[in-house]
Design an enzyme around this catalytic site. Structure first.
Site, PDB file in Angstrom:
ATOM      1  N   GLU A 126       0.911  -1.107   0.073  1.00 27.16           N
ATOM      2  CA  GLU A 126       0.073   0.084  -0.075  1.00 27.16           C
ATOM      3  C   GLU A 126       0.894   1.349   0.046  1.00 27.16           C
ATOM      4  O   GLU A 126       0.666   2.336   0.454  1.00 27.16           O
ATOM      5  CB  GLU A 126      -0.897  -0.016   1.334  1.00 27.16           C
ATOM      6  CG  GLU A 126      -2.167   0.635   1.037  1.00 27.16           C
ATOM      7  CD  GLU A 126      -3.111   0.476  -0.112  1.00 27.16           C
ATOM      8  OE1 GLU A 126      -3.459  -0.747  -0.237  1.00 27.16           O
ATOM      9  OE2 GLU A 126      -3.590   1.287  -0.813  1.00 27.16           O
TER      10      GLU A 126
HETATM   11  C1  LIG Z   1       3.164  -9.678   0.524  1.00 24.19           C
HETATM   12  C2  LIG Z   1       2.699  -8.811  -0.407  1.00 24.19           C
HETATM   13  C3  LIG Z   1       1.347  -8.344  -0.786  1.00 24.19           C
HETATM   14  C4  LIG Z   1       1.277  -7.310  -1.667  1.00 24.19           C
HETATM   15  N1  LIG Z   1      -0.015  -7.194  -2.085  1.00 24.19           N
HETATM   16  C5  LIG Z   1      -0.242  -6.447  -3.325  1.00 24.19           C
HETATM   17  C6  LIG Z   1      -1.649  -6.404  -3.846  1.00 24.19           C
HETATM   18  O1  LIG Z   1      -2.576  -7.042  -3.456  1.00 24.19           O
HETATM   19  N2  LIG Z   1      -1.734  -5.570  -5.139  1.00 24.19           N
HETATM   20  C7  LIG Z   1      -0.676  -4.818  -5.482  1.00 24.19           C
HETATM   21  O2  LIG Z   1      -0.909  -4.300  -6.591  1.00 24.19           O
HETATM   22  N3  LIG Z   1       0.559  -5.016  -4.965  1.00 24.19           N
HETATM   23  C8  LIG Z   1       0.868  -5.643  -3.791  1.00 24.19           C
HETATM   24  N4  LIG Z   1       2.191  -5.957  -3.146  1.00 24.19           N
HETATM   25  C9  LIG Z   1       3.052  -5.025  -3.814  1.00 24.19           C
HETATM   26  C10 LIG Z   1       3.410  -3.905  -3.035  1.00 24.19           C
HETATM   27  O3  LIG Z   1       2.581  -2.805  -2.914  1.00 24.19           O
HETATM   28  C11 LIG Z   1       5.010  -3.092  -3.606  1.00 24.19           C
HETATM   29  O4  LIG Z   1       5.907  -4.311  -3.254  1.00 24.19           O
HETATM   30  C12 LIG Z   1       5.157  -1.824  -3.031  1.00 24.19           C
HETATM   31  O5  LIG Z   1       4.357  -0.821  -3.534  1.00 24.19           O
HETATM   32  C13 LIG Z   1       6.691  -1.482  -3.396  1.00 24.19           C
HETATM   33  O6  LIG Z   1       7.071  -1.739  -4.764  1.00 24.19           O
HETATM   34  P1  LIG Z   1       8.289  -2.570  -5.107  1.00 24.19           P
HETATM   35  O7  LIG Z   1       8.139  -3.926  -4.381  1.00 24.19           O
HETATM   36  O8  LIG Z   1       8.382  -2.666  -6.345  1.00 24.19           O
HETATM   37  O9  LIG Z   1       9.538  -1.599  -4.641  1.00 24.19           O
HETATM   38  P2  LIG Z   1      10.252  -0.629  -5.324  1.00 24.19           P
HETATM   39  O10 LIG Z   1       9.300   0.412  -5.916  1.00 24.19           O
HETATM   40  O11 LIG Z   1      11.287  -0.803  -6.147  1.00 24.19           O
HETATM   41  O12 LIG Z   1      10.782   0.385  -4.364  1.00 24.19           O
HETATM   42  C14 LIG Z   1      11.776  -0.317  -3.443  1.00 24.19           C
HETATM   43  C15 LIG Z   1      12.409   0.864  -2.334  1.00 24.19           C
HETATM   44  O13 LIG Z   1      12.606   2.014  -2.636  1.00 24.19           O
HETATM   45  C16 LIG Z   1      11.740   3.092  -2.197  1.00 24.19           C
HETATM   46  N5  LIG Z   1      11.584   4.166  -3.478  1.00 24.19           N
HETATM   47  C17 LIG Z   1      10.984   3.737  -4.420  1.00 24.19           C
HETATM   48  N6  LIG Z   1      10.821   4.799  -5.069  1.00 24.19           N
HETATM   49  C18 LIG Z   1      11.211   5.948  -4.464  1.00 24.19           C
HETATM   50  C19 LIG Z   1      11.425   7.446  -4.429  1.00 24.19           C
HETATM   51  N7  LIG Z   1      10.956   8.019  -5.659  1.00 24.19           N
HETATM   52  N8  LIG Z   1      11.794   7.845  -3.358  1.00 24.19           N
HETATM   53  C20 LIG Z   1      12.355   7.274  -2.236  1.00 24.19           C
HETATM   54  N9  LIG Z   1      12.251   6.046  -2.286  1.00 24.19           N
HETATM   55  C21 LIG Z   1      11.851   5.350  -3.179  1.00 24.19           C
HETATM   56  C22 LIG Z   1      10.590   2.248  -1.609  1.00 24.19           C
HETATM   57  O14 LIG Z   1      10.067   3.143  -0.556  1.00 24.19           O
HETATM   58  C23 LIG Z   1      11.373   1.127  -1.280  1.00 24.19           C
HETATM   59  O15 LIG Z   1      11.746   0.986  -0.085  1.00 24.19           O
HETATM   60  C24 LIG Z   1       2.387  -6.645  -2.386  1.00 24.19           C
HETATM   61  C25 LIG Z   1       3.674  -6.987  -1.845  1.00 24.19           C
HETATM   62  C26 LIG Z   1       4.168  -7.907  -1.061  1.00 24.19           C
HETATM   63  C27 LIG Z   1       5.239  -8.227  -0.661  1.00 24.19           C
END
Ligand SMILES: Cc1cc2nc3c(=O)[nH]c(=O)nc-3n(C[C@H](O)[C@H](O)[C@H](O)COP(=O)(O)OP(=O)(O)OC[C@H]3O[C@@H](n4cnc5c(N)ncnc54)[C@H](O)[C@@H]3O)c2cc1C
Length: 593
Positions: free
Chosen positions: A435
């Site tokens: 989220e």
């Molecule tokens: C168990 C689980 C359930 C989930 N359920 C859902 C679901 O139901 N539906 C859905 O769509 N998704 C779901 N997700 C996905 C989740 O919402 C994403 O993993 C999350 O939004 C982060 O995206 P990412 O993993 O690609 O990380 P990234 O976007 O690659 O980010 C990696 C890190 O970099 C930081 N970061 C990224 N961009 C910036 C910036 N511009 N400035 C500073 N910091 C930054 C982030 O804070 C994070 O710490 C789920 C994930 C898990 C693990």
């Protein structure tokens, strides 16, 4: 097995002694008499304790299983889901015309905390459905609402939210899933989504996926993203289930916690989808319900912390280790219980003051959502939008920390699965990530929300703190010293941080972004400080009257004093970090890390 005692009394205290819900003029709140909310919370507490809680460990140990395209949920989940449906718990705050009970969101939130505390993984099936149904309610056509909502409100059909793809999570502009327009007005959806919570399972007849995708030929980046309804089974005109759609689970993830919730790779292969809301306005449609969804995740942080705390207290009273240095408390036994030791008490009070303060914060936030939705109050909407990243980011960061503290009270036994403490830590961890990861919440707060409407909402928040201090200060020296003065000081720190951003971020935005996480945390502390001052006032008034349960109110005052003395001063540390600016964070070259 861990214990759980539903916090009915505390929720009632917040609802009635602090927020005075039943005398509020928010539509529907006049129903919220103490007897009524007490009865609802009592029943919710029974389901939570007797049905969901015993399944928490089962779900953790068994996890979900994928076989031939079917995801099997852990033993007992299906029966429990039937009980939730039969009891009407799935549509508590949904409109009556779709089978819901139209109760205020604040009550559904108090109930939701108990469900989430006793089984976060299980409660997510219903929570995701609620989120998807809310988006259809807000943006769907009459036909879409009539087709999907009655079955989603009852949870005969569940829902999902599909944003994330392998190469894009935070940066959704990079999305590749396509929507190809068809002659009949529908779309063919193709692409892969990952990490989709409750994407496939065996507890519902149909699953209604809400999928973000780019309409072929539309604008590039985030401006080209639209939202689609993609049912697992297409729905016939008479409401019966039709043919299987091209939406299928590819895999389920092995993960750190919430094992009972299926986290799915979803493959969309020319699946039939129906536009929800306007073309290219998908982000807006998905994010309409953002305040609620993020408040729900903040609540997960709080609920895991409270459940873990309850167990840590029991253990600390039971486990005999060492002696009280000021004199034995259990002279006939071989040692004193852990709870005599100041460091254990510090840890338990950190947890207790967070859980009770967080509960008040969440319930206050829910009243703002009710005000915004039920009254159309734009100011309430502005304040809750400002506070949403704080609720999500602060309560889940701190909530996780508190589960670690609860685990620590158990020493080595906290690390051993038999005691159940590690599950709280593992389950709480995800709330910091999904989220919108917490770093991005802080970014949203500092980069966007502070300046919304010319800073009007943050000014309104400061005004709220100021008028509370003005109205309630100067009457009681001890209350001023213990509550009003610390709150004023912390609020001053927060304002100074905001001022630092205003003065420095125009030249270099990193001056603000490098301090965004600190700002989110100091904001959270000020909110909990405000909550504790309000709760202390209510407790003091109750003690001055004829309160029957004096020990409860006295404990409130003592816990509140602890928060103000020991937790709230963290704002000073955060301010110092913020005022050190971007240089300490940004100077090291990437290849020097
Ligand atoms: C168990 C689980 C359930 C989930 N359920 C859902 C679901 O139901 N539906 C859905 O769509 N998704 C779901 N997700 C996905 C989740 O919402 C994403 O993993 C999350 O939004 C982060 O995206 P990412 O993993 O690609 O990380 P990234 O976007 O690659 O980010 C990696 C890190 O970099 C930081 N970061 C990224 N961009 C910036 C910036 N511009 N400035 C500073 N910091 C930054 C982030 O804070 C994070 O710490 C789920 C994930 C898990 C693990």
């Amino acid at each position: 097995m861990p214990i759980y005692n539903a916090p009915t009394k505390d929720a009632q205290f917040v609802l009635h002694d602090v927020l005075n819900v039943s005398t509020s003029d928010i539509p529907g709140y006049n129903e919220l008499e103490a007897d009524f909310t007490g009865a609802v919370l009592e029943e919710a507490g029974k389901i939570a304790s007797n049905v969901l809680h015993p399944l928490n460990v089962v779900g953790d140990k068994e996890g979900c299983r994928l076989e031939n395209g079917i995801v099997y949920t852990p033993t007992g989940f299906k029966d429990a889901f039937e009980q939730m449906k039969a009891g009407g718990w799935t549509g508590l705050d949904m409109p009556e015309e779709y089978g819901g009970q139209n109760m205020p969101y604040v009550l559904a939130t108090a109930v939701g905390e108990m469900f989430s505390a006793t089984n976060q993984a299980f409660t997510m099936y219903q929570g995701l459905t609620h989120g998807a149904a809310s988006a259809i309610l807000a943006h769907g056509s009459e036909e879409q609402k009539n087709t999907y909502l009655p079955n989603m409100v009852s949870c005969e059909w569940t829902g999902t939210m599909n944003l994330t793809e392998p190469h894009c999570g935070t940066d959704l502009g990079l999305m590749r899933t396509k929507a190809d327009p068809q002659a009949d007005g529908s779309y063919k959806i193709s692409g892969q989504k990952i990490f989709i919570s409750a994407g496939e399972h065996d507890m519902a007849d149909n699953i209604i996926h809400l999928v973000l995708a780019k309409i072929v030929g539309g604008p590039d980046g985030i401006k080209g993203v639209s939202l689609f309804i993609v049912p697992k089974y297409l729905v016939n005109e008479d409401g019966s289930l039709g043919e299987r759609n091209g939406a299928a689970v590819g895999n389920i993830e092995e993960k750190m916690g919430i094992h009972g919730n299926s986290t799915c790779v979803m493959n969309y292969d020319e699946a039939t989808g129906y536009l929800l809301g306007e073309e290219h306005k998908g982000m807006r449609a998905m994010f309409t319900m953002m305040n609620e969804a993020r408040l729900g995740v903040g609540m997960q942080g709080l609920s895991q912390a409270d459940a873990a705390y309850q167990n840590a207290v029991e253990y600390a009273k039971d486990r005999l280790q060492g002696r009280d240095v000021t004199g034995a408390k259990n002279p006939d036994g071989p040692a004193d219980p852990l709870i005599v030791h100041p460091d254990i008490r510090r840890s338990l009070l950190d947890q207790k003051s967070f859980a009770e303060g967080g509960r008040a914060f969440i319930l206050w936030g829910a009243t703002l959502i009710d005000k915004a939705h039920r009254e159309g109050d734009k100011d309430a909407d502005g304040v809750i939008s400002l506070l949403t990243p704080v609720i999500k980011g602060f309560l889940t960061d701190e909530g996780y920390d508190m589960t670690v503290k609860a685990q620590q009270v158990y020493g080595g036994h906290g690390y051993i699965e038999e005691w159940g403490m590690s599950q709280y830590t593992r389950d709480a961890r995800i709330a910091m990530i999904y989220e919108g990861a917490n770093g991005v919440q802080a970014l949203d707060l500092v980069g966007r929300k502070l300046a919304t409407d010319g800073g009007k909402h943050v000014m309104a928040f400061f005004e709220m703190v100021k008028s509370f201090c003005k109205e309630n200060g100067g009457q009681d020296e001890a209350f001023d010293r213990d509550f009003i003065e610390p709150l004023k000081a912390a609020s001053k720190d927060l304002q100074a941080a905001g001022m630092f951003f205003m003065q420095n971020a125009v030249k270099n935005p990193n001056e603000a972004l490098a301090g965004s996480n600190d700002f989110m945390h100091m904001f959270g502390h000020v909110c909990l400080g405000l909550m504790w001052a309000q709760m202390a006032l209510a407790a003091r008034n109750a003690l001055a009257g004829d309160a029957s349960d004096k020990a409860f109110y006295e404990a409130k005052l003592i816990t509140g004093r602890y928060y103000m003395a020991r937790r709230l001063p963290a704002t000073g540390m955060h301010l110092a970090r913020i005022q050190s600016g971007a240089a300490p964070v940004m100077t090291l070259d990437a290849d020097q890390f």
